[in-house]
Design a protein around this motif. Structure first.
Motif: not given
Ligand SMILES: Nc1ncnc2c1ncn2[C@@H]1O[C@H](COP(=O)(O)OP(=O)(O)O)[C@@H](O)[C@H]1O
Ligand SMILES: [Mg+2]
Length: 299
Positions: A84-89, A94-104, A272-279
């Motif tokens: 729920t923290k994410f919003t679409e670009v 926060r954009d969904v990609e930020s989860m990968v940046r945080d993980l890095m 959802q649309r932003d999340l899919l390619p990342i997953v």
């Protein structure tokens, strides 16, 4: 962790999570499979498609708890985020990609801790040497200096000198710095700009009086940073994140659309649309370089 069999992983989880046998077995097998994949020849490695996991169940049955325990156990870069923290670009949030940046970022910290531990003895020796240089006036004769230095060092190691002060150059903490305001959805650019500035304007150094212990801690930090190859560290962290990183997306049902409420569905669908390619596997630009998400485990 790398050596644990699924059965052993489940046994570890059993200590904290009651029941939920299937969920525990699934995550344990997923962990094991990723470990096995990493031990294959590179050609074979690419043949193995990762499996992500959807955990379903009512509130309060231990889904989050399993993830949390798994994280402790795995030693892998692990991030738990609320869907729920994410919003679409393009929207505020926060954009969904930020989860990968945080993980890095988590991967970098993890590897840095390991590397610092690896060079600790050498860093401490170098720091002690610099500390003695600070303590001893240079006017001493060579020989006299040598033995005094030895004695001082002994006293320092025994903690007798902890209350003494030295003056030394330290990087200013925090300082004024430059605040870059991230444009919503472009946080990563903010990070890159900030990085650019911090390279152009290195932190100011100033002379300060410090108690010996504090001075020593700072010197150890500086020496560690010198001994650890930062580029190799980043590379190692990226490898770790790509091959064994885990992202737990909690409350993902909250971004599923419902037939009743069409208006809020629009932004949920965007997420959802932003999340899919990342997953499914894509490349995310982080301030530490590109990170492939193909083999990150999403739960
Ligand atoms: N099967 C379980 N074994 C042990 N503790 C549990 C279990 N299920 C829930 N709990 C405890 O109840 C609380 C809520 O669980 P949580 O994992 O957050 O539930 P959810 O499935 O909604 O994510 C936590 O404090 C957790 O430790
Ligand atoms: Mg939960």
């Amino acid at each position: 962790m790398s050596a644990l069999t699924p059965r052993e992983i489940v046994a570890e989880l059993d200590k904290f999570v009651i029941g939920q046998e299937q969920a525990k077995r699934m995550v344990a097998v997923a962990m094991r499979n990723r470990w096995r994949r990493q031990n294959l020849a590179p050609e074979l490695r690419d043949e193995i498609a990762p499996k992500n996991i959807i955990m379903m169940g009512p509130t309060g049955v231990g889904k989050t708890e399993i993830a949390r325990r798994l994280a402790r156990l795995s030693g892998a870069p692990f991030l738990k985020v609320e869907a729920t923290k994410f919003t679409e670009v393009g929207y505020v949030g926060r954009d969904v990609e930020s989860m990968v940046r945080d993980l890095m970022e988590i991967g970098i910290n993890l590897v840095r801790e390991e590397e610092n531990a690896r060079v600790r003895a050498a860093a401490e020796a170098a720091a002690e040497s610099r500390l003695m240089d600070l303590l001893l006036p240079h006017s001493f004769g060579q020989e006299e200096r040598g033995s005094t230095r030895e004695k001082l060092l002994q006293q320092f190691r025994l903690g007798f000198l902890d209350e003494r002060e030295v003056e030394m150059e330290v990087a200013e903490q925090g300082g004024k710095g430059i605040d870059i305001f991230a444009i919503p959805g472009m946080e990563q650019m903010g990070g890159q700009v900030r990085d650019m500035f911090s390279k152009a304007f290195p932190p100011k150094r100033s002379r300060r009086k410090l108690k010996l212990r504090a001075a020593f801690a700072i010197l150890v930090q500086e020496e560690s940073a010198r001994l650890v190859d930062q580029e190799a560290l980043t590379e190692k962290a990226r490898e770790r994140v790509e091959q064994s990183g885990i992202i737990f997306i909690d409350e993902i049902d909250k971004i599923a659309s419902s037939s009743q409420n069409r208006t809020s569905d629009i932004s949920r669908e965007g997420v959802q649309r932003d999340l899919l390619p990342i997953v499914e596997g894509s490349v995310v630009n982080t301030k530490h370089g590109m990170v492939r998400t193909d083999h990150i485990l999403f739960i």
